[in-house]
Design an enzyme around this catalytic site. Structure first.
Site, PDB file in Angstrom:
ATOM      1  N   GLY A 207       0.808  -1.211   0.000  1.00 17.31           N
ATOM      2  CA  GLY A 207       0.000   0.000   0.000  1.00 17.31           C
ATOM      3  C   GLY A 207       0.840   1.258   0.000  1.00 17.31           C
ATOM      4  CB  CYS A 208       0.423   4.467   1.833  1.00 18.73           C
ATOM      5  SG  CYS A 208      -1.227   4.982   1.274  1.00 18.73           S
ATOM      6  N   GLY A 209       2.977   2.332   1.935  1.00 16.46           N
ATOM      7  CA  GLY A 209       4.373   2.148   2.327  1.00 16.46           C
ATOM      8  C   GLY A 209       5.247   1.555   1.248  1.00 16.46           C
TER       9      GLY A 209
END
Length: 365
Positions: free
Chosen positions: A143-145
């Site tokens: 995801g965002c990471g």
């Protein structure tokens, strides 16, 4: 050590301002929320002005099967990833000379918004003239990471192979996960935040960096840290349904950042013999306005240290893993760190997890 030498991006062509997005959300959710006008304040208060999508906004009003959406993902992700790589390896803003595709030793491909086997990096091998011996490392589900994690894994690869040239490519078509029949508050808030984007970053060892850079100073990655919070799987992620990806997005994310991230950052910096006072640059995945506010408060940052993060959020929204790579590009193009300055690059993702990279800017030899 690994140096970030160039960044290329490929934004989609359908540009949507936040007022248009709010009107779209109102038409989709007004039957489910009596207080819809109050909820729509998120569009005004999120400090996002525009985003880009791979389809016209009218397309998202209708139900589409997961198969249809995933097929569009495969087509558009390949096209945008190819374009981002082309820009990354040929951009005269960063490079004196183009980097031949055949010199890329490893290709890390990051995504969480579509499925493909063979993975998209294999498909890229057939549309760009990479060496058939290029190592492929697909990374899915962060995801965002994911963007920061991809940079970390590339750094570790270059530590093992100091002469390597490595591409980290992230592509997220978040809009294709939208389900109009999902009338949850998480889905509504998601329509105020997420956009589509693709970016490619070139990293290389010190033996080749300075002979080909146009930058006065170049960021060198000197250390990384990955941390996963125990029993936090429900903070963010996907729930998989017959119609595709359904967003899980906890309202507690800003408070989790405030209460947890500072300890991780302090521990990481102490390990490398420095503290927050030594940082002049912070290249953060912006997440959203409340996430930025949590960074500012918990890490005692100055507003100007998050300038690039705020600008990327304002003009592109949250593009999941891609966002932090846009932030790096914006910083390299619009701000200049002096040789010796220290910076932190970071992103948060499902798990719940954080990915941190410590950087030091070096001048040309």
């Amino acid at each position: 050590m690994a140096y970030i030498l160039s960044v290329g991006t490929s934004p989609p062509h359908h540009h949507v301002d936040q007022q248009t997005a709010a009107a779209f959300a109102k038409s989709q959710f007004k039957r489910s929320f009596k207080d819809i006008d109050r909820l729509l304040r998120a569009f005004d208060h999120g400090e996002i002005q525009s985003r880009q999508f791979v389809k016209p906004i009218e397309w998202y009003q209708e139900h589409h099967t997961f198969q249809e959406k995933n097929n569009i993902y495969l087509e558009k992700a390949l096209s945008h990833a190819k374009e981002a790589i082309d820009y990354c390896l040929h951009d005269t803003t960063f490079l004196k000379m183009p980097i031949p595709y055949e010199e890329i030793d490893a290709l890390f491909f990051i995504s969480s918004t579509g499925l493909s086997t063979p993975s998209l990096d294999a498909k890229l091998m057939n549309v760009l003239p990479f060496s058939p011996y290029t190592k492929r490392v697909p990374i899915w589900g962060l995801g965002c990471g994911g963007g920061a994690a991809g940079l970390s894994r590339a750094f570790e690869y270059i530590k093992a192979y100091p002469e390597a040239k490595v591409l980290v490519v992230a592509c997220e078509l978040c809009s294709l996960t939208f389900q109009p029949q999902d009338q949850s508050k998480s889905n509504l808030i998601g329509t105020s935040l997420f956009g589509d984007g693709t970016a490619a970053v070139l990293l290389t060892g010190e033996k080749t960096v300075f002979e080909n850079t146009r930058l006065k100073t170049v960021p060198k990655v000197i250390g990384t840290q990955s941390v996963t919070m125990k029993d936090s799987e429900d903070v963010m992620g996907w729930e998989f349904t017959n119609d595709g990806f359904r967003v899980i997005f906890s309202r507690d994310i800003p408070s989790i950042i405030s209460g947890w991230l500072k300890e991780q950052v302090d521990q990481f910096l102490k390990k490398h013999g420095c503290s927050k006072d030594d940082l002049s640059v912070f290249l953060a995945h912006p997440g959203g306005k409340k996430v930025i506010d949590a960074y500012l408060e918990s890490l005692s940052l100055q507003e100007e240290q998050l300038f690039s993060s705020k600008e990327v959020l304002r003009t592109h929204g949250n593009m999941s893993s891609v966002t932090v790579l846009y932030v790096i590009k914006h910083f390299l193009e619009h701000q200049e760190a002096e040789a010796g300055e220290i910076g932190l690059c970071g992103a948060l993702g499902p798990g719940f997890s954080s990915e941190l990279l410590l950087m030091k800017w070096e001048g040309g030899l």
